[in-house]
Design an enzyme around this catalytic site. Structure first.
Site, PDB file in Angstrom:
ATOM      1  N   ASN A 144       0.601  -1.161  -0.010  1.00 18.01           N
ATOM      2  CA  ASN A 144       0.291   0.220  -0.161  1.00 18.01           C
ATOM      3  C   ASN A 144       1.015   0.964  -0.044  1.00 18.01           C
ATOM      4  OD1 ASN A 144      -1.829   2.547   0.492  1.00 18.01           O
ATOM      5  ND2 ASN A 144      -3.181   1.248   1.908  1.00 18.01           N
ATOM      6  N   ASP A 146      -0.423   4.501  -1.315  1.00 19.12           N
ATOM      7  CA  ASP A 146      -0.783   5.748  -1.434  1.00 19.12           C
ATOM      8  C   ASP A 146      -2.404   5.444  -0.568  1.00 19.12           C
ATOM      9  OD1 ASP A 146      -2.403   8.078  -1.848  1.00 19.12           O
ATOM     10  OD2 ASP A 146      -2.300   8.073  -3.798  1.00 19.12           O
ATOM     11  N   ARG A 323      -0.869 -11.358 -20.154  1.00 17.37           N
ATOM     12  CA  ARG A 323      -0.697 -12.873 -19.749  1.00 17.37           C
ATOM     13  C   ARG A 323      -2.545 -12.937 -20.273  1.00 17.37           C
ATOM     14  NH1 ARG A 323      -4.819 -14.593 -16.162  1.00 17.37           N
ATOM     15  NH2 ARG A 323      -3.870 -16.637 -14.997  1.00 17.37           N
ATOM     16  N   ASP A 325      -5.857 -14.523 -19.183  1.00 16.27           N
ATOM     17  CA  ASP A 325      -6.696 -15.724 -18.767  1.00 16.27           C
ATOM     18  C   ASP A 325      -8.071 -16.113 -19.345  1.00 16.27           C
ATOM     19  OD1 ASP A 325      -7.493 -16.001 -15.940  1.00 16.27           O
ATOM     20  OD2 ASP A 325      -9.139 -14.871 -16.141  1.00 16.27           O
ATOM     21  N   GLU A 354      -3.137 -18.532 -20.404  1.00 19.67           N
ATOM     22  CA  GLU A 354      -3.430 -19.802 -18.654  1.00 19.67           C
ATOM     23  C   GLU A 354      -3.940 -20.148 -19.749  1.00 19.67           C
ATOM     24  OE1 GLU A 354      -6.151 -19.818 -14.996  1.00 19.67           O
ATOM     25  OE2 GLU A 354      -6.900 -18.284 -16.576  1.00 19.67           O
ATOM     26  N   HIS A 420      -1.533 -17.162  -7.758  1.00 26.08           N
ATOM     27  CA  HIS A 420      -2.854 -16.700  -6.979  1.00 26.08           C
ATOM     28  C   HIS A 420      -3.512 -17.752  -7.079  1.00 26.08           C
ATOM     29  CE1 HIS A 420      -3.054 -15.689 -11.010  1.00 26.08           C
ATOM     30  NE2 HIS A 420      -4.807 -14.861 -11.138  1.00 26.08           N
ATOM     31  N   ASP A 421      -3.958 -18.654  -7.492  1.00 25.91           N
ATOM     32  CA  ASP A 421      -4.985 -19.595  -8.208  1.00 25.91           C
ATOM     33  C   ASP A 421      -3.909 -20.930  -7.115  1.00 25.91           C
ATOM     34  OD1 ASP A 421      -6.407 -18.389  -9.403  1.00 25.91           O
ATOM     35  OD2 ASP A 421      -5.791 -18.931 -11.474  1.00 25.91           O
TER      36      ASP A 421
END
Length: 574
Positions: A144, A146, A323, A325, A354, A420-421
């Site tokens: 993070n 901002d 990339r 999806d 993917e 992330h999967d």
């Protein structure tokens, strides 16, 4: 000989051009069934010339098959050929028409043919990928930078995530950590989607032309890309073209106007008025995810819209690739058009799909440059993390992967051990760092692009989504510095050794839980030895005399070609 196992076809991956005058060919046989293979070949229109004969080299062996390879040097761009196969007793000639005990003559249409090498038939990956190491960032959980653009009800950084919890990660947060990424040694980042969406993951796009305001804006994206480029880092965006979000303008128009909507044919609507429960009345991602209506990419208007999006972000912020999806659920015709548009906008842009399974239909040089290599991950998890397969089975799995594709494709596959999967690798290894380090040695010395999921380098853990999407750990006292420094060392070793970037691959030993292989390039070789067991192993390997371990993970005791391998150890011998 087991004739049923002998196989060739004049197409990828058994025949493909390396350039306009070189053709790589591969012949498969049953394992340990053949001792010699020759190819006889000549120009297709050289009616009076004699066939040249060339021995083929055994390059790969697994539990079922042997693979023989060679490269034909051509005077012209066309060739025809056949094989001579021997097991020491029986000899067979193998052609497209079948097997012959006597050498076939005047057999033109029965031979294997490669009719013509066209300029676009030769696949070249972007030049920068040869030295590439990719780092995946899930922007909402990375940093993070901002707080003024934080979503409402943002959770404290580091709290365990749910499917819909926000923590305030943004593009400024990534910019602030470029020095960290540079110090780690990576030179490309892939960002999961950053376009306008109500979700944390952004895979349900509301507006493909707007950066989500909780991440920043177009100017901030431009700044990120520029600062990455200034530091030698490429930037890859995520394109979600299989489906859009429920609030996407075209779908909202269909909800409002039904068949009168000019966007009706952008979707596959089963029933109107639109229903979302108990099951969507329209085609959606994974059949039931109502927030993600599937886009009909066969529609020329949909194609035009999405292709313009792809071109826009390359030209607007100078990204280095896409990339894609759910790439396997979009028709090949669209992806061929996509490649033409992207490569016209930026010839050195990379296109990564993917695809969780065999991706060979998309990796023929006319669609993607690479894919996220989940079959690689499956093999690595089973062998190193879970230790549920033998080295022999592991060798079979990776050999099968290599033999699916052209060499030039294998060199740019995104070899991941987590994303992330998926569950985090360290979680699957029950927190055993030693197992993870062995997997990393293989990942960074194998053929292809090493791929790091953010946080793996500091020992992050996590179960399946959303747990694998935890906030990045920035407190140094909570980071696993042993893993971090090991990543840095492997990145340095790979960068400094051409054999690991360009070299051929050959398995040398695959027994029990010990696996060894050789990478060779321009007469130089590196041998990698992995003892994936909790006990000392002793093996005999040729070619190791005079080579020294450059990894120095554990002490290597040796006596000539005998190697005494420490438990849970790896050695990179040069």
């Amino acid at each position: 000989m087991i004739k049923e196992a002998i196989f060739h076809k004049s197409d990828v991956p058994y025949a493909y051009p390396l350039n306009e005058n070189q053709l790589k060919i591969v012949l498969r046989t049953a394992v340990f069934d053949v001792d010699r293979v020759y190819v006889l070949y000549k120009d297709r229109y050289d009616w009076l010339g004699k066939f040249k004969i060339k021995p083929m080299v055994l390059t790969h062996t697994n539990e079922l098959f042997d693979y023989y390879e060679t490269t034909l040097e051509l005077n012209k761009k066309f060739v025809y050929f056949f094989y001579l196969v021997s097991d020491g007793g029986e000899k067979l000639y193998y052609t497209e028409a079948g097997f012959y005990k006597k050498r076939p003559e005047n057999h033109f249409w029965g031979f294997f043919h490669y009719p013509y090498i066209g300029e676009k038939d030769v696949f070249f990956a972007p030049e920068w990928t040869s030295d590439c190491m990719v780092y995946q960032i899930f922007p909402e959980r990375f940093n993070n930078g901002d707080k003024s653009n934080d979503p409402e009800n943002v959770k404290p950084w580091g709290e365990k995530p749910t499917a819909d919890s926000f923590f305030g990660g943004d593009l400024q947060g990534i910019i602030d950590k470029i020095d960290y990424l540079k110090d780690l040694g990576i030179n490309a980042i892939y960002l999961t989607p950053i376009f306008l969406s109500h979700s944390t993951h952004k895979y349900d796009t509301t507006d493909y032309y707007t950066i989500d305001p909780h991440f920043g804006d177009t100017q901030k994206a431009r700044e990120l890309v520029q600062k990455c480029h200034d530091n030698g880092i490429k930037v890859i965006f995520d394109a979600v073209f299989n489906h859009c979000g429920y609030d996407f303008f075209a779908f909202q128009d269909v909800i409002k106007n039904g068949k009168k909507s000019k966007y009706w044919d952008w979707f596959n609507i089963y029933e109107w008025p639109i229903k979302t429960h108990p099951k969507p009345s329209y085609e959606a991602f994974a059949d039931t995810v109502w927030r993600m209506p599937k886009l009909m990419t066969k529609n020329p208007e949909v194609q035009k819209y999405l292709l313009e999006v792809a071109e826009y972000w390359i030209k607007e912020v100078d990204i280095d690739g896409w990339r894609l999806d759910v790439a396997n659920e979009i028709d090949h015709h669209f992806w061929r058009k996509f490649r033409e548009v992207v490569k016209a906008a930026k010839p050195e842009a990379i296109i990564v799909g993917e695809v969780w399974h065999d991706a060979s239909p998309w990796l023929r040089g006319d669609q993607f440059d690479s894919v996220m290599n989940y079959p690689f991950r499956n093999a690595v998890v089973d062998f190193f993390a879970k230790r549920k397969i033998s080295a022999s089975r592991f060798n079979t799995m990776i050999t099968e992967q290599l033999m699916r594709h052209m060499d030039s494709v294998n060199r740019v596959m995104f070899n991941l051990i987590g994303s992330h999967d998926t569950e985090r690798f360290l979680t699957l290894a029950n927190g055993m760092v030693a197992r993870m380090k062995l997997a990393l040695v293989f990942q960074f010395t194998f053929v292809g692009i090493p791929y790091i999921y953010y946080g793996d380098e500091v020992g992050m853990v996590g179960d399946y989504d959303p747990d694998c999407r935890r906030c990045m750990i920035w407190e140094e006292e909570k980071q696993n510095k042993s893993i971090f420094n090991f990543y840095k060392k492997l990145i340095s070793i790979r960068r400094e050794n051409e054999e690991l970037k360009y070299g051929s691959f050959c398995t040398l030993y695959a027994i029990g839980r010990v696996f060894a292989f050789k990478r060779e390039y321009k007469g130089k070789s590196i041998i990698v030895v992995l003892n994936n067991s909790s006990k000392q192993e002793v093996i005999f390997l040729n070619e190791v005399e005079g080579k020294e371990d450059i990894l120095k993970m554990k002490e290597l005791k040796r006596s000539g070609n005998l190697l005494y391998l420490q438990p849970n150890s790896a050695y990179i011998l040069k």
